[in-house]
Scaffold this motif. Structure first.
Motif, PDB file in Angstrom:
ATOM      1  N   THR A 208       0.851  -1.344  -0.007  1.00 21.35           N
ATOM      2  CA  THR A 208      -0.161  -0.128  -0.047  1.00 21.35           C
ATOM      3  C   THR A 208       0.843   1.294  -0.031  1.00 21.35           C
ATOM      4  O   THR A 208       0.632   2.290  -0.958  1.00 21.35           O
ATOM      5  N   ALA A 209       1.864   1.359   0.996  1.00 16.05           N
ATOM      6  CA  ALA A 209       2.888   2.372   0.773  1.00 16.05           C
ATOM      7  C   ALA A 209       3.513   2.640  -0.549  1.00 16.05           C
ATOM      8  O   ALA A 209       3.582   3.710  -1.000  1.00 16.05           O
ATOM      9  N   PHE A 210       3.812   1.625  -0.978  1.00 14.53           N
ATOM     10  CA  PHE A 210       4.738   1.595  -2.356  1.00 14.53           C
ATOM     11  C   PHE A 210       3.765   2.205  -3.263  1.00 14.53           C
ATOM     12  O   PHE A 210       4.212   2.829  -4.226  1.00 14.53           O
ATOM     13  N   ASP A 211       2.525   1.659  -3.497  1.00 14.24           N
ATOM     14  CA  ASP A 211       1.310   2.314  -4.283  1.00 14.24           C
ATOM     15  C   ASP A 211       1.303   3.885  -3.859  1.00 14.24           C
ATOM     16  O   ASP A 211       1.016   4.415  -5.029  1.00 14.24           O
ATOM     17  N   ARG A 212       1.489   4.237  -3.121  1.00 14.35           N
ATOM     18  CA  ARG A 212       1.268   5.528  -2.673  1.00 14.35           C
ATOM     19  C   ARG A 212       2.420   6.354  -3.319  1.00 14.35           C
ATOM     20  O   ARG A 212       2.420   7.454  -3.678  1.00 14.35           O
ATOM     21  N   LEU A 213       3.609   5.885  -3.214  1.00 14.24           N
ATOM     22  CA  LEU A 213       4.784   6.281  -3.441  1.00 14.24           C
ATOM     23  C   LEU A 213       4.845   6.764  -4.868  1.00 14.24           C
ATOM     24  O   LEU A 213       5.429   7.874  -5.394  1.00 14.24           O
ATOM     25  N   ARG A 214       4.256   5.895  -5.878  1.00 18.58           N
ATOM     26  CA  ARG A 214       4.405   5.877  -7.348  1.00 18.58           C
ATOM     27  C   ARG A 214       4.046   7.364  -7.752  1.00 18.58           C
ATOM     28  O   ARG A 214       4.598   7.816  -8.344  1.00 18.58           O
ATOM     29  N   PRO A 215       2.582   7.837  -7.560  1.00 23.11           N
ATOM     30  CA  PRO A 215       2.489   9.017  -7.938  1.00 23.11           C
ATOM     31  C   PRO A 215       3.286  10.276  -7.444  1.00 23.11           C
ATOM     32  O   PRO A 215       3.511  11.178  -7.948  1.00 23.11           O
ATOM     33  N   LEU A 216       3.637   9.939  -5.990  1.00 18.00           N
ATOM     34  CA  LEU A 216       4.146  11.181  -5.358  1.00 18.00           C
ATOM     35  C   LEU A 216       5.772  11.271  -5.842  1.00 18.00           C
ATOM     36  O   LEU A 216       6.141  12.427  -6.034  1.00 18.00           O
ATOM     37  N   ALA A 217       6.425  10.264  -6.333  1.00 19.25           N
ATOM     38  CA  ALA A 217       7.878  10.429  -6.817  1.00 19.25           C
ATOM     39  C   ALA A 217       7.528  11.178  -8.126  1.00 19.25           C
ATOM     40  O   ALA A 217       8.247  12.179  -8.268  1.00 19.25           O
ATOM     41  N   SER A 218       6.690  10.898  -9.115  1.00 18.71           N
ATOM     42  CA  SER A 218       6.573  11.590 -10.293  1.00 18.71           C
ATOM     43  C   SER A 218       6.198  12.766 -10.043  1.00 18.71           C
ATOM     44  O   SER A 218       6.842  13.751 -10.841  1.00 18.71           O
ATOM     45  N   GLN A 219       5.352  13.084  -9.205  1.00 15.08           N
ATOM     46  CA  GLN A 219       4.902  14.649  -9.055  1.00 15.08           C
ATOM     47  C   GLN A 219       6.054  15.320  -8.352  1.00 15.08           C
ATOM     48  O   GLN A 219       6.209  16.677  -8.687  1.00 15.08           O
ATOM     49  N   ALA A 220       6.566  14.946  -7.567  1.00 19.60           N
ATOM     50  CA  ALA A 220       7.768  15.688  -6.814  1.00 19.60           C
ATOM     51  C   ALA A 220       8.802  15.872  -7.984  1.00 19.60           C
ATOM     52  O   ALA A 220       9.252  17.116  -7.926  1.00 19.60           O
TER      53      ALA A 220
END
Length: 243
Positions: A208-220
């Motif tokens: 779950t945490a990794f799935d949340r990281l996906r868009p955050l990494a790209s957005q950042a």
């Protein structure tokens, strides 16, 4: 009915042909306990649909990076645990990109990149991951968006060699950024959950945490680049803007 069941039985050579697994590896899987023994009739071993399915699963897990020891543990685990771990592995390996690759021929590739490609330029496009050779002068484009960006830059008059040099630098910096995000995830998300959560909850929480990281990494990454690009444009063209 009995005749139909017998027709489904395969000798080891037929099983090897059906699954593309060598007879040597089939026997090795049996000796490791990865594959149930065949039904022996008149000194000949016969394999059924379950053996075919098991070999296909083993091949799939090997392709996903599991070694045979890990595969043995998965196959020995309860079905729910095996499926959960396989799902976790697939989630981690799912590409971040959502683009659909394209397939083009060399003529189109050369047209899009401004003219005839010599051997050196073609090797560079492959090394940088812009294209992947499929043989017969056909190429897969993993990121059509990236190729289109290169195409537009070249259309502005930028030499291909200069554009490829920029792509190389972008890839290098992107690798560094990705490594930092992974370090952050491992140190601040993965390791604490491994210490604090019971094993039954660990994989679900980490996934779950990794799935949340996906868009955050790209957005950042995109937001930081846009801000940096604005500052660099102001710095580079400040005098012209003042005029």
């Amino acid at each position: 009915m009995m005749a139909a069941q017998e027709r489904e039985q395969l000798t080891i050579d037929e099983l090897a042909q059906r699954t593309s697994v060598t007879t040597r590896n089939i026997r090795a899987h049996q000796s490791r306990g990865l594959l149930p023994p065949p039904e022996v009739r008149a000194r000949t071993g016969y394999y059924g649909p379950d053996h075919v399915a098991r070999l296909q699963l083993i091949s799939e897990m090997q392709a996903e990076g599991f070694n045979l020891r890990a595969i043995k543990r998965l196959l020995d685990a309860p079905p729910d645990a095996s499926e959960e771990l396989l799902g976790f592995k697939r989630a981690l390996l799912t590409p971040f990109a959502t683009e659909q690759p394209e397939v083009i021929d060399r003529e189109e590739l050369e047209q899009r990149l401004g003219g005839t490609l010599d051997a050196k330029a073609l090797r560079s496009t492959e090394k940088l991951g812009l294209v992947v050779s499929l043989g017969d002068d056909r190429y897969e484009v993993p990121s059509p968006r990236l190729l289109r960006a290169g195409e537009e830059v070249i259309a502005l008059g930028v030499p291909l060699s200069h554009a490829l040099a920029v792509v190389e630098k972008v890839n290098r910096h992107a690798k560094g950024v990705a490594e930092e995000f992974i370090k952050l995830f491992v140190s601040d998300v993965l390791e604490p959950r491994q210490r604090q959560l019971p094993q039954s909850e660990r994989l679900t929480e980490i996934r779950t945490a990794f799935d949340r990281l996906r868009p955050l990494a790209s957005q950042a990454q995109l937001a930081a680049f846009e801000q940096t690009m604005t500052r660099e444009v102001e710095r580079a063209f400040g005098r012209e803007l003042e005029r």
